[in-house]
Design an enzyme around this catalytic site. Structure first.
Site, PDB file in Angstrom:
ATOM      1  N   ASP A 251       0.881  -1.160   0.000  1.00 49.65           N
ATOM      2  CA  ASP A 251       0.000   0.000   0.000  1.00 49.65           C
ATOM      3  C   ASP A 251       0.928   1.222   0.000  1.00 49.65           C
ATOM      4  O   ASP A 251       2.113   1.104   0.326  1.00 49.65           O
ATOM      5  CB  ASP A 251      -0.864  -0.031   1.262  1.00 49.65           C
ATOM      6  CG  ASP A 251      -1.687   1.229   1.409  1.00 49.65           C
ATOM      7  OD1 ASP A 251      -2.325   1.641   0.426  1.00 49.65           O
ATOM      8  OD2 ASP A 251      -1.671   1.811   2.511  1.00 49.65           O
TER       9      ASP A 251
ATOM     10  N   ASP B 185      -1.572  -0.744   6.077  1.00 53.32           N
ATOM     11  CA  ASP B 185      -1.763  -0.212   7.430  1.00 53.32           C
ATOM     12  C   ASP B 185      -3.189   0.247   7.713  1.00 53.32           C
ATOM     13  O   ASP B 185      -3.543   0.486   8.864  1.00 53.32           O
ATOM     14  CB  ASP B 185      -0.823   0.991   7.648  1.00 53.32           C
ATOM     15  CG  ASP B 185      -1.264   2.210   6.865  1.00 53.32           C
ATOM     16  OD1 ASP B 185      -1.331   3.294   7.446  1.00 53.32           O
ATOM     17  OD2 ASP B 185      -1.552   2.077   5.663  1.00 53.32           O
TER      18      ASP B 185
ATOM     19  N   ASP C 245      -7.205  -1.862   3.995  1.00 50.59           N
ATOM     20  CA  ASP C 245      -6.238  -2.891   3.595  1.00 50.59           C
ATOM     21  C   ASP C 245      -6.558  -4.266   4.191  1.00 50.59           C
ATOM     22  O   ASP C 245      -5.950  -5.263   3.783  1.00 50.59           O
ATOM     23  CB  ASP C 245      -4.821  -2.494   4.029  1.00 50.59           C
ATOM     24  CG  ASP C 245      -4.322  -1.271   3.291  1.00 50.59           C
ATOM     25  OD1 ASP C 245      -4.679  -1.108   2.110  1.00 50.59           O
ATOM     26  OD2 ASP C 245      -3.575  -0.476   3.884  1.00 50.59           O
TER      27      ASP C 245
END
Length: 623
Positions: free
Chosen positions: A323, A516, A520
């Site tokens: 990410d 995080d 996600d």
């Protein structure tokens, strides 16, 4: 050594002294038998008791049974020295193994020291009252004095100090905090007095979650551990029946078929030697110990692995997917440009800050900071947060939409795309385009090194998935050296991209996703291994992940992979070494070349070497 280990050591020394003394005394016959029973029972009574309990509970075939049968058989054949020596060296090996396991447990127990014993609550007369952290309600102001652990997550409302975060992150670099900063439980206050308003209950705080992860890690076993457990279940009965066959079939064949002397004593001795050699202690002990040590070493380095199965899978990582925000960037957004249309700069910022006031996203917080005034949330109603798009809210009775180009299209509002790097928040007020705000995020200082380390660690491909604009995503990917980037993705799109990578990967090539945020969590669950940022990461992400980085440092990803590979390398070294030595010695024992002393090496010696090798997994400092 603990008290139990010291008692075993005393028994070992006493038995060894007795054996040496008996070797010097000229005794024979029954007296020799009686005298040798003293060291034998001194050193072996607990093994005999466990073997008897196993027989009574119909769980016969274990190492205690093998040792009992082999030593009793040797003594029955008059080989007193060998019988007592086998039991003595077996107990030495067990003591060594107990000490090694204790060392690994102490390594993990150091992490348990972060558990706070109490929380200080200031009473009406100004004195401090110690309370159980479980009893402290959310929103309570607690006092943390110099030298004390922070018991519960919260926000500093008064004071400034330096925190020692090494118990959580594995790094000794101190962290300065002051009023307004968020702090997590488990850190140690080094200098000033802090007053902290708690934001979570103790059971939901960082320290509780870490302890729960560590305590549950041993319940998730790797394929190697499960294989060894199954192997021992079938292997031990097989070698017992093999020993019985070795004791009876050759003498019977010699007597009835060949008409020769049966030599019962020699063949029974070979069978007993065969039993001692076959004891699976080296495998049964060293393999779980290797994983236990690997998890303990990783914990000390600030990498929490939720089970040995994840450690094993991580060693096969070949694709790493990131990410962007909060993972490769700091997640600290600042407004860098405000471009209003039909209103003032201040009005545009005010509408944006109010519309985003109920969101905890870093972009929303940056808008509030840029506005710089206290927000009256009573002016905001009907807030809708649209995942991957933005926010729609009613401000002063007017509909305000704040988000990306997709949200504007959804509202039927036209806006032009901007090629500038950063995150663009477009605004429409009452269905009319009102301008845009450019927000820039800062790269983590170690992000580029993290990608380089991964490639050196053998990762074939690095990918970045983000909901951000294509221009911003491409610029970040190029700066970090990431191989492939996908932008403007919704959470479901991220799952689809990981699914396609899973299809492309080979059978022994695993896909790792690092994230995080709450959005996600689905991807973390879907990837072969999910790695979450533990300090700033959302609870949902940490729960869904298999590995947690306690200091949010992406460099630790490559370190976690190297730890897992070292651990697996040690596991396979022990498997090949132990099985190889035992097979050779079993053949030598069956044909009469290996005696009881070689059997002792094949059992105790191999176990000690395997355990010594296993505890190398604790040392991860230079990986």
């Amino acid at each position: 050594m603990n008290k139990k280990q010291k008692k075993v050591l005393v028994r070992i020394l006493a038995a060894a002294a007795c054996i040496v003394l008996l070797e010097l005394l000229p005794v024979e016959g029954y007296l020799k038998f009686v005298l040798y029973m003293v060291p034998y029972l001194t050193i072996g009574y607990d093994i005999l008791r466990k073997a008897w309990k196993g027989i009574c509970n119909r769980q016969v075939f274990d190492e205690n049974f093998l040792m009992a049968v082999a030593t009793v058989g040797a003594i029955a054949l008059g080989e007193y020295q060998e019988g007592v020596a086998v039991m003595l060296f077996y107990q030495i090996g067990e003591l060594f193994q107990s000490y090694a396991v204790g060392k690994s447990r102490r390594n993990i127990s150091e992490l348990m020291d972060i558990r706070p014993d109490y929380a200080n609550i200031e009473t009406s007369d100004g004195s401090l009252e110690q309370m159980d952290p479980d009893e402290v309600a959310v929103g309570t102001v607690i006092v943390v004095q110099p030298g004390e652990k922070i018991p519960i997550d919260g926000v500093v409302v008064e004071g400034r100090t330096t925190l020692n975060t090494s118990a959580l992150t594995g790094e000794s670099v101190p962290r300065d905090v002051e009023t307004g900063d968020e702090v997590v439980s488990g850190c140690i206050n080094l200098s000033g007095l802090l007053k902290i308003r708690t934001t979570r209950e103790f059971g939901e705080s960082t320290v509780s979650k870490i302890l729960e992860l560590v305590e549950n890690a041993s319940s998730r076993k790797s394929r190697s551990e499960n294989f060894i457990s199954r192997f021992a279940r079938y292997y031990t009965p097989a070698v017992c029946y093999g020993a019985v066959a070795l004791a009876f079939l050759p003498p019977v064949t010699r007597l009835l078929v060949l008409g020769m002397e049966p030599q019962w004593g020699a063949w029974v001795m070979r069978a007993l030697t065969f039993l001692v050699i076959s004891c699976p202690c080296a495998l049964v002990i060293s393999i779980p110990l290797s994983f236990f040590a690997g998890i303990g070493g990783a914990s000390n380095a600030g990498v929490l692995v939720k089970g040995s199965n994840y450690l094993e899978t991580l060693s096969q990582a070949r694709y790493v997917v990131f990410d962007k925000t909060g993972t490769m960037t700091q997640g600290v957004f600042e407004v860098s440009k405000v471009c209003p249309v039909g209103m003032s700069r201040e009005q545009l910022l005010e509408y944006a800050a109010l519309a985003e006031s109920y969101s905890t996203h870093p972009i929303s917080r940056s808008l509030g900071r840029a506005y710089g005034k206290e927000l009256d949330k009573n002016r905001v109603q009907d807030v809708q947060e649209i995942s991957g798009n933005g926010v729609i809210a009613r401000v002063d009775g007017r509909e305000v939409a704040a988000g990306n180009g997709k949200l504007m299209a959804r509202q039927g509002v036209s806006c032009e795309a901007f090629p500038e790097p950063g995150t663009v928040v477009y605004l429409s007020v009452a269905g009319v385009y009102a301008g845009y705000i450019l927000i820039a995020d800062q790269m983590k200082p170690t992000a580029k090194k993290a990608v380089e380390d991964l490639k050196r660690a053998g990762v074939r491909k690095t990918v970045m998935l983000t909901g951000d604009r294509e221009e911003t995503a491409r610029q970040v990917a190029e700066e970090l050296g990431i191989d492939q980037v996908y932008s403007e993705l919704l959470p479901a799109d991220k799952v689809d991209k990981v699914e396609s990578l899973l299809k492309d990967a080979g059978p022994r090539e695993k896909v790792v996703f690092v994230g995080d945020g709450i959005n996600d969590a689905p991807v973390l669950s879907r990837a072969d291994i999910g790695i979450a940022m533990g300090a700033l990461g959302a609870d949902a992400a940490i729960e869904a992940a298999d590995v947690v980085l306690m200091d949010d440092d992406p460099v630790k990803i490559a370190k976690a992979i190297r730890i897992s590979r070292k651990c697996l390398r040690i596991v396979y070294e022990n498997i090949y070494f132990a099985i190889g030595i035992k097979l050779v010695c079993l053949v030598l024992g069956a044909i009469g070349i290996a005696n009881m002393w070689i059997a002792i090496f094949a059992d105790v010696g191999v176990m000690v070497i395997a355990v010594l090798n296993a505890i190398r997994a604790l040392n991860v400092k230079h990986l």
